[in-house]
Design a protein around this motif. Structure first.
Motif, PDB file in Angstrom:
ATOM      1  N   GLU A  96       0.835  -1.194   0.000  1.00  0.00           N
ATOM      2  CA  GLU A  96       0.000   0.000   0.000  1.00  0.00           C
ATOM      3  C   GLU A  96       0.876   1.252   0.000  1.00  0.00           C
ATOM      4  N   TYR A  97       1.991   1.210   0.743  1.00  0.00           N
ATOM      5  CA  TYR A  97       2.937   2.325   0.690  1.00  0.00           C
ATOM      6  C   TYR A  97       3.426   2.528  -0.739  1.00  0.00           C
ATOM      7  N   GLY A  98       3.793   1.439  -1.385  1.00  0.00           N
ATOM      8  CA  GLY A  98       4.260   1.524  -2.767  1.00  0.00           C
ATOM      9  C   GLY A  98       3.228   2.167  -3.668  1.00  0.00           C
ATOM     10  N   ARG A  99       1.958   1.783  -3.513  1.00  0.00           N
ATOM     11  CA  ARG A  99       0.897   2.369  -4.333  1.00  0.00           C
ATOM     12  C   ARG A  99       0.699   3.848  -4.007  1.00  0.00           C
ATOM     13  N   GLN A 100       0.774   4.190  -2.715  1.00  0.00           N
ATOM     14  CA  GLN A 100       0.615   5.588  -2.322  1.00  0.00           C
ATOM     15  C   GLN A 100       1.716   6.457  -2.928  1.00  0.00           C
ATOM     16  N   PHE A 101       2.952   5.955  -2.863  1.00  0.00           N
ATOM     17  CA  PHE A 101       4.058   6.717  -3.438  1.00  0.00           C
ATOM     18  C   PHE A 101       3.876   6.867  -4.949  1.00  0.00           C
ATOM     19  N   HIS A 102       3.419   5.806  -5.602  1.00  0.00           N
ATOM     20  CA  HIS A 102       3.200   5.862  -7.051  1.00  0.00           C
ATOM     21  C   HIS A 102       2.121   6.878  -7.392  1.00  0.00           C
ATOM     22  N   ASP A 103       0.991   6.818  -6.661  1.00  0.00           N
ATOM     23  CA  ASP A 103      -0.110   7.744  -6.933  1.00  0.00           C
ATOM     24  C   ASP A 103       0.300   9.186  -6.663  1.00  0.00           C
ATOM     25  N   GLU A 104       1.051   9.389  -5.578  1.00  0.00           N
ATOM     26  CA  GLU A 104       1.499  10.740  -5.251  1.00  0.00           C
ATOM     27  C   GLU A 104       2.474  11.260  -6.302  1.00  0.00           C
ATOM     28  N   LYS A 105       3.319  10.362  -6.808  1.00  0.00           N
ATOM     29  CA  LYS A 105       4.256  10.763  -7.853  1.00  0.00           C
ATOM     30  C   LYS A 105       3.513  11.169  -9.111  1.00  0.00           C
ATOM     31  N   VAL A 106       2.486  10.386  -9.509  1.00  0.00           N
ATOM     32  CA  VAL A 106       1.678  10.720 -10.689  1.00  0.00           C
ATOM     33  C   VAL A 106       0.971  12.054 -10.486  1.00  0.00           C
ATOM     34  N   ARG A 107       0.412  12.261  -9.272  1.00  0.00           N
ATOM     35  CA  ARG A 107      -0.291  13.512  -8.990  1.00  0.00           C
ATOM     36  C   ARG A 107       0.648  14.711  -9.105  1.00  0.00           C
ATOM     37  N   ARG A 108       1.867  14.557  -8.526  1.00  0.00           N
ATOM     38  CA  ARG A 108       2.817  15.660  -8.568  1.00  0.00           C
ATOM     39  C   ARG A 108       3.303  15.921  -9.989  1.00  0.00           C
ATOM     40  N   GLU A 109       3.501  14.854 -10.761  1.00  0.00           N
ATOM     41  CA  GLU A 109       3.930  15.032 -12.146  1.00  0.00           C
ATOM     42  C   GLU A 109       2.855  15.745 -12.963  1.00  0.00           C
ATOM     43  N   LEU A 110       1.567  15.370 -12.742  1.00  0.00           N
ATOM     44  CA  LEU A 110       0.470  16.022 -13.440  1.00  0.00           C
ATOM     45  C   LEU A 110       0.366  17.488 -13.032  1.00  0.00           C
ATOM     46  N   GLU A 111       0.515  17.742 -11.742  1.00  0.00           N
ATOM     47  CA  GLU A 111       0.470  19.107 -11.237  1.00  0.00           C
ATOM     48  C   GLU A 111       1.587  19.946 -11.837  1.00  0.00           C
ATOM     49  N   ALA A 112       2.786  19.350 -11.918  1.00  0.00           N
ATOM     50  CA  ALA A 112       3.927  20.053 -12.506  1.00  0.00           C
ATOM     51  C   ALA A 112       3.694  20.319 -13.991  1.00  0.00           C
ATOM     52  N   LYS A 113       3.074  19.350 -14.681  1.00  0.00           N
ATOM     53  CA  LYS A 113       2.793  19.516 -16.106  1.00  0.00           C
ATOM     54  C   LYS A 113       1.793  20.652 -16.328  1.00  0.00           C
ATOM     55  N   LEU A 114       0.722  20.681 -15.506  1.00  0.00           N
ATOM     56  CA  LEU A 114      -0.275  21.737 -15.621  1.00  0.00           C
ATOM     57  C   LEU A 114       0.312  23.104 -15.308  1.00  0.00           C
ATOM     58  N   GLU A 115       1.185  23.145 -14.304  1.00  0.00           N
ATOM     59  CA  GLU A 115       1.843  24.400 -13.953  1.00  0.00           C
ATOM     60  C   GLU A 115       2.725  24.888 -15.092  1.00  0.00           C
ATOM     61  N   LYS A 116       3.410  23.950 -15.725  1.00  0.00           N
ATOM     62  CA  LYS A 116       4.264  24.324 -16.842  1.00  0.00           C
ATOM     63  C   LYS A 116       3.439  24.856 -18.010  1.00  0.00           C
ATOM     64  N   GLU A 117       2.297  24.178 -18.280  1.00  0.00           N
ATOM     65  CA  GLU A 117       1.416  24.639 -19.355  1.00  0.00           C
ATOM     66  C   GLU A 117       0.861  26.025 -19.043  1.00  0.00           C
TER      67      GLU A 117
END
Length: 431
Positions: A365-386
């Motif tokens: 579950e930790y592994g999944r949480q880290f993965h989901d948080e990483k995806v969320r942060r990457e998406l947030e960074a992408k939107l910020e860049k756009e």
């Protein structure tokens, strides 16, 4: 009969043994004997011992032809001793110059089976300075002066007292006849590292009276000599250590089973869990990544899949909780993912043996949480860049002199109410 029998175990300590023996030869205030057990040293240790012992009748040297380890060296020394009290000294440590003068009257008056005294920890390597300070505090724990019978063993081999006493055997005075009887009962097998846990377990289980006077630092412990300190281990050293722990655990379990004491059995179970904790700690701290990978199956073979799995899952759990507390996620190169891969391999290879479903679910579950948080942060960074790119494009298109700027100024003149209202709306959207 001498008051003290100092039993020195020596194996390849030629650089330290003379200083050690000199600290004993200079003692005053009591009669004593010095029994030096040379455990088949391959360096100049024996020659140095004989030179120090020359023309000194207090010395008795036992020269073993085959290396038998610290436990058998101590056992041989104890069974050949004649002192009213026994003190063990490792060949790379020293005793306080005032040991006999201060401890002699005390142990004669109190007549305890075991008397724990304190130690001064001296760091011999700069990288061990911090660890030496914490080591000294740990070994000098102050507890009620006297414990008796069934209250003794849990003070060392349970979490009943916090902080608890250690199982070290080199900072105690043992009543002589009591020690000789106990060591006679102990195994004559070769024991490896942590052998003093077994020795102290038997001694404390048999003792009727135990005292602590840890404010007297009678031992001068050189932290960093020998195998002490926090130095990196080879895979071979780690494998030998965890094998030794299993052997010790078997001997202690056998001893506990030979008694009717519930307390002794409970303490034996606690010690088994402590061995596993120590193995896990050494696996993480003292082994590099390659040797961790190479030795995890040795733990499986020695202790079983459940124990090896628990070591990995506890390690991962601690690492994951650190990241959560720091509000961070591990990089893909972090140890967390390397250990998670090892855990998954154990699951795939030994899935039928696993009875650790809860731990398994929690770690993944930790592994999944880290993965989901990483995806969320990457998406947030992408939107910020756009958003930043759109803002730059907007600024470029509305640059002074461009058609869009002229049109905007015509529709929304500077300092007009409409212009101010438009600026407020744009600022709100940016938030």
């Amino acid at each position: 009969m001498p008051l003290f029998s100092f039993i020195v175990i020596a194996y390849n300590v030629s650089a330290y043994i003379e200083t050690c023996l000199d600290s004993l030869k200079k003692q005053k205030g009591a009669e004593y004997e010095i029994i030096v057990v040379n455990d088949a040293s391959t360096d100049d240790t024996l020659d140095t011992i004989y030179r120090c012992a020359a023309d000194d009748s207090r010395f008795h040297v036992i020269n073993k032809k085959t290396n038998g380890g610290a436990h058998l060296a101590r056992r041989d020394g104890v069974l050949s001793s004649s002192g009213r009290f026994i003190v063990f000294v490792d060949g790379d440590d020293e005793l306080s110059p005032s040991f006999c003068e201060l401890m002699g009257p005390y142990v004669v008056t109190h007549q305890s089976d075991i008397t724990r005294f304190g130690r001064r920890v001296i760091s011999t390597r700069f990288e061990n300075d911090a660890a030496a300070a914490s080591n000294e505090a740990m070994f000098n724990v102050a507890l009620p002066c006297t414990m008796e019978d069934g209250s003794i063993l849990p003070c060392i081999f349970s979490d009943e007292r916090v902080p608890r006493l250690t199982w070290s055997i080199i900072d105690v005075v043992l009543q002589g006849d009591f020690a000789r009887l106990c060591f006679q009962k102990m195994t004559s097998d070769h024991l490896g590292r942590m052998q003093d846990s077994y020795e102290m377990f038997v001694l404390c289980a048999c003792a009727r009276r135990f005292e602590t006077i840890t404010d007297f630092q009678g031992l001068h412990y050189n932290f960093g000599n020998g195998c002490s300190g926090n130095t990196e281990e080879t895979a071979q050293q780690f494998v030998a250590m965890q094998l030794s722990a299993k052997q010790l655990n078997n001997h202690i379990a056998e001893f506990a089973d030979s008694t009717d004491s519930v307390v002794i059995k409970q303490c034996a179970q606690w010690l088994e869990e402590e061995y596993v904790r120590i193995i896990g700690n050494d696996w993480v701290i003292r082994l590099n990544a390659e040797n961790q990978q190479a030795t995890i199956l040795n733990v499986v073979e020695t202790w079983g899949i459940d124990t090896a799995y628990r070591i990995l899952s506890d390690t991962l759990d601690a690492r994951a909780k650190w990241f959560v507390a720091q509000k961070q996620i591990p990089e893909q190169t972090d140890d967390f993912y390397r250990w998670l891969g090892m855990l998954t391999t154990l699951e795939n290879e030994y899935v039928q043996s696993l009875g650790l479903a809860e731990e398994r679910s929690r770690i993944h579950e930790y592994g999944r949480q880290f993965h989901d948080e990483k995806v969320r942060r990457e998406l947030e960074a992408k939107l910020e860049k756009e958003r930043e790119e759109l803002e730059k494009e907007s600024q470029r298109r509305f640059k002074k002199g461009t058609f869009m700027r002229k049109l905007s100024d015509a529709c929304l003149p500077e300092n007009s109410l409409r212009r101010d209202l438009a600026n407020v709306i744009v600022a709100h959207r940016r938030k």
